[in-house]
Design an enzyme around this catalytic site. Structure first.
Site, PDB file in Angstrom:
ATOM      1  CG  ASP A  87      -4.824  -1.155   0.088  1.00  0.00           C
ATOM      2  OD1 ASP A  87      -5.121  -2.220   0.672  1.00  0.00           O
ATOM      3  OD2 ASP A  87      -4.455  -1.111  -1.093  1.00  0.00           O
ATOM      4  CB  SER A 132      -0.934   0.046   1.205  1.00  0.00           C
ATOM      5  OG  SER A 132      -1.934  -0.851   1.032  1.00  0.00           O
TER       6      SER A 132
END
Ligand code: GLA
Length: 399
Positions: free
Chosen positions: A182, A136
């Site tokens: 995320d 991420s």
């Protein structure tokens, strides 16, 4: 706890100050934010199907520094990692198809709220989340920028709004149709806790991560080009699977694959083998998250080992998003005596595996995996022993 947060802030101030002093020589009032990357423990490709995920924020992060300038209408953004800087006009923000979009996206979406900008804006970014490795990096950048703007313009956004703006930036400005996992992890992460997120209700249950377990991430060193197009394809396949099930059983209560059970899957099996495999994986993965949650609470290593390997095999054979390198890393990890669980993490097609290892054995694990991976694939793996960390923070400071 308070002390630790202050330690982190001091550490981040030092990173930024060092960079500024070295490369910029800036002085005065600046705004700082940082946002962590995440590793998903289990619950892959379930977020955009309104299911369950279990990520945790990690101590790899993006730091954003902002200040107001005298350059009327100018936004200057700089990546210290890439050593690149671009300038755009506040009234003419468009996607550039470059790294800058992760920064421009939140600015563009918050434009209405920061309309009263007088002068210009400068944002400098530096991070240590490996780019494009399934940890991420992009969400951490978007969250860092959204949090920074929140602080600079005193927008008083709730945390969930920061999540939504950051996700919207990824979906609409960058153009990647990711789910919510995320950005949620980067904003709501909690030190030493895994987060079980219900992606339908956006509720989070924090689960204390056992003190005697460690999280270790192994980078396969590959990133297959197919990744982005296959990600979109999987989303479409899930939508198609859902559509067929809904049509056949004539039930409007079913909103997503989250609401599908084994009997409904059977209908699909008779009609479309590929869609059945995809949907089956999602339905089972959701259950595995809930099983893993209980196992973590009870420190039940056997169950973790079982659900992690089932998840990996499902991603390999049913969802078909793994690759040779990730499979090798998982296989090697399970040959190590003190591995509790191992599986690929993130969207797939390269990137990283997540491993839970007995505390104290992390270094031995790293040596073991490095050597075996090299001998089996002739590739190098970078191994990171990570700490489960808090979510994004922002503050002001004088330098
Ligand atoms: C990427 C996306 C997430 C999620 C994972 C797969 O990381 O950004 O939203 O879909 O893939 O679990």
């Amino acid at each position: 706890m308070k002390e630790q947060i202050e330690d982190i802030i001091i550490e981040e101030k030092e990173v930024i100050i060092e960079e500024i002093v070295k490369s910029k020589g800036l002085r005065g009032k600046v705004f700082v934010s940082y946002a962590p990357g995440r590793v998903n423990l289990i619950g892959e490709h379930t977020d955009y199907n309104m299911g369950f995920v279990m990520p945790c924020a990690i101590d790899l992060k993006t730091v954003a520094l902002g200040r107001f300038t005298n350059h009327e209408g100018e936004i200057s953004i700089e990546s210290l990692n890439l050593r690149e800087k671009i300038r755009v006009n506040f009234d003419n923000i468009k996607p550039t198809k470059t790294w800058a979009d992760y920064i421009l996206g939140p600015i563009f979406l918050l434009k209405n709220k920061i309309w009263n900008l007088k002068g210009g804006l400068e944002i400098i970014i530096k991070g240590n989340v490996p780019l494009g490795g399934g940890l991420s990096s992009s969400a951490s950048c978007e969250v860092a920028v959204s949090s920074l703007l929140n602080e600079m313009f005193n927008l008083k956004m709730e945390k969930i709004e920061i999540v939504r703006i950051s996700k919207k930036a990824e979906n609409e400005f960058v153009g990647v149709p990711c789910g919510i996992m995320d950005q949620m992890s980067s904003v709501f992460g909690k030190e030493n806790h895994a987060m079980v997120i219900d992606c339908k209700t956006e509720e989070i249950e924090y689960v204390k991560f056992p003190q005697s377990w460690s999280v270790v991430i192994c980078d396969s060193g590959v990133k297959h080009k197919l990744g982005e197009s296959e990600y979109k394809k999987r989303q479409n396949e899930c939508q198609q699977a859902l559509k067929i099930i809904k049509e056949r059983i004539k039930n409007n209560q079913i909103e997503s694959l989250r609401d599908v059970d084994e009997d409904m899957l059977d209908i699909l099996k008779r009609e479309n083998e590929i869609l059945w495999k995809r949907a089956k994986f999602v339905v089972e993965e959701n259950k595995r998250v809930l099983t893993a949650k209980e196992a973590i609470k009870k420190e039940d290593k056997e169950t973790i080992a079982k659900v992690f390997i089932q998840s990996h095999i499902g991603l390999q054979k049913e969802y078909e998003v793994s690759c040779e390198e990730l499979d090798k890393l998982v296989e090697i990890a399970y040959d190590f005596k003190y591995t509790i669980g191992a599986r690929m993490t993130g969207a797939g097609f390269g990137g990283n595996t997540v491993n839970i290892v007995e505390k104290g054995k992390e270094k031995e694990f790293a040596e073991f995996v490095k050597e075996k991976y090299k001998s089996k694939t002739n590739k190098k793996t970078e191994i990171r022993i990570v700490k489960i960390s808090d979510g994004a923070k922002s503050f002001q400071m004088e330098i």
